[in-house]
Design a protein around this motif. Structure first.
Motif, short mmCIF file in Angstrom:
data_model
loop_
_atom_site.label_atom_id
_atom_site.label_comp_id
_atom_site.label_asym_id
_atom_site.label_seq_id
_atom_site.Cartn_x
_atom_site.Cartn_y
_atom_site.Cartn_z
N ARG A 2 0.79 -1.01 0.05
CA ARG A 2 -0.02 -0.22 -0.08
C ARG A 2 0.89 1.32 -0.12
N VAL A 3 0.60 2.15 -0.82
CA VAL A 3 1.34 3.39 -0.96
C VAL A 3 0.13 4.57 -0.86
N LYS A 4 0.73 5.53 -0.23
CA LYS A 4 -0.11 6.80 -0.09
C LYS A 4 0.37 8.07 -0.85
N THR A 5 -0.31 8.73 -1.67
CA THR A 5 0.41 9.96 -2.45
C THR A 5 -0.56 10.98 -2.31
N THR A 6 -0.18 12.02 -2.72
CA THR A 6 -1.01 13.49 -2.75
C THR A 6 -1.03 14.05 -4.20
N ASP A 17 -5.79 13.42 -1.12
CA ASP A 17 -4.70 12.24 -0.55
C ASP A 17 -5.19 10.89 -1.49
N PHE A 18 -4.29 10.11 -2.01
CA PHE A 18 -4.57 8.85 -2.74
C PHE A 18 -4.05 7.84 -1.86
N ASP A 19 -4.70 6.49 -2.05
CA ASP A 19 -4.17 5.35 -1.65
C ASP A 19 -4.00 4.30 -2.85
N TRP A 20 -2.82 3.83 -2.97
CA TRP A 20 -2.68 2.67 -3.92
C TRP A 20 -2.33 1.51 -3.40
N GLU A 21 -3.07 0.44 -4.03
CA GLU A 21 -2.95 -1.08 -3.29
C GLU A 21 -2.78 -2.15 -4.32
N GLY A 36 -9.09 8.05 -4.08
CA GLY A 36 -8.73 9.18 -3.53
C GLY A 36 -9.96 9.85 -2.96
#
Length: 194
Positions: A2-6, A17-21, A36
């Motif tokens: 899991r990665v979080k980005t903005t 905020d975005f979550d990538w899984e 997001g």
């Protein structure tokens, strides 16, 4: 993983905020789930399939109400055809994957045809209105089991399927693959020349 980005919100330009899984989805394989949410209420979700299988065509002769229950797994690169009605649902850039059944897909098609038929009627386009009404009549009969038809699902990336004991599955030829839309940009690094 899991990665979080903005990123910048397309609605209000605030930080979003975005979550990538990465996860494994039955019948689809490994996929990246993206979601997001912005404080303004804007939401964005997407699913990107990370793999592909052999290009295939699934064909089901729908002859009874029971056949309408056949499971349909359509990836964002799948094309659905009902030749008897002249219906083709091709992927575009905003195509989404879904799991449904044949009847559920017919409902989706009906909703689109109803909208198009209303638009044609408002534009006084008799030919398109008549064509839409014919398709709607066939769809209604099909959903009642009174109109046999062929349900075809083709996927050049092999990530779609129709699950039924009666389905015929066959590989697609290169010519057939080349004629299908994928709904996304495909990078083929194997064809790169130095």
């Amino acid at each position: 993983m899991r990665v979080k980005t903005t990123a910048t919100c397309p609605m209000c330009c605030a930080n979003m905020d975005f979550d990538w899984e990465v996860t494994d989805i039955p019948h689809f394989g490994e996929a990246m789930l993206i979601s997001g949410v912005c404080s303004c209420g804007f939401r964005h979700t997407d699913t990107m399939l990370l793999g592909q299988s052999e290009p295939k065509r699934h064909t089901l002769e729908v002859e009874s109400l029971e056949d309408l229950n056949a499971r349909v797994i359509r990836s964002s690169s799948g094309t659905i055809r009902v030749p008897e009605m002249g219906v083709a649902v091709e992927p575009g850039y905003a195509s989404e994957s879904y799991v449904s059944n044949v009847e559920g897909v017919l409902v989706k098609i009906r909703d689109v045809v109803q909208f198009a038929t209303r638009s044609a009627r408002q534009a006084c386009d008799q030919e398109r209105t008549s064509r839409g009404e014919d398709i709607l009549a066939h769809l209604a009969e099909a959903m009642e089991g009174r109109y046999p038809f062929t349900f075809i699902l083709e996927d050049p990336l092999g990530n779609s399927a129709v699950v039924s004991e009666r389905v015929a599955v066959e590989p697609l030829s290169q010519e057939e693959i080349d004629g299908l839309k994928t709904g996304m940009v495909i990078l083929n690094l194997e064809d790169e020349q130095p």
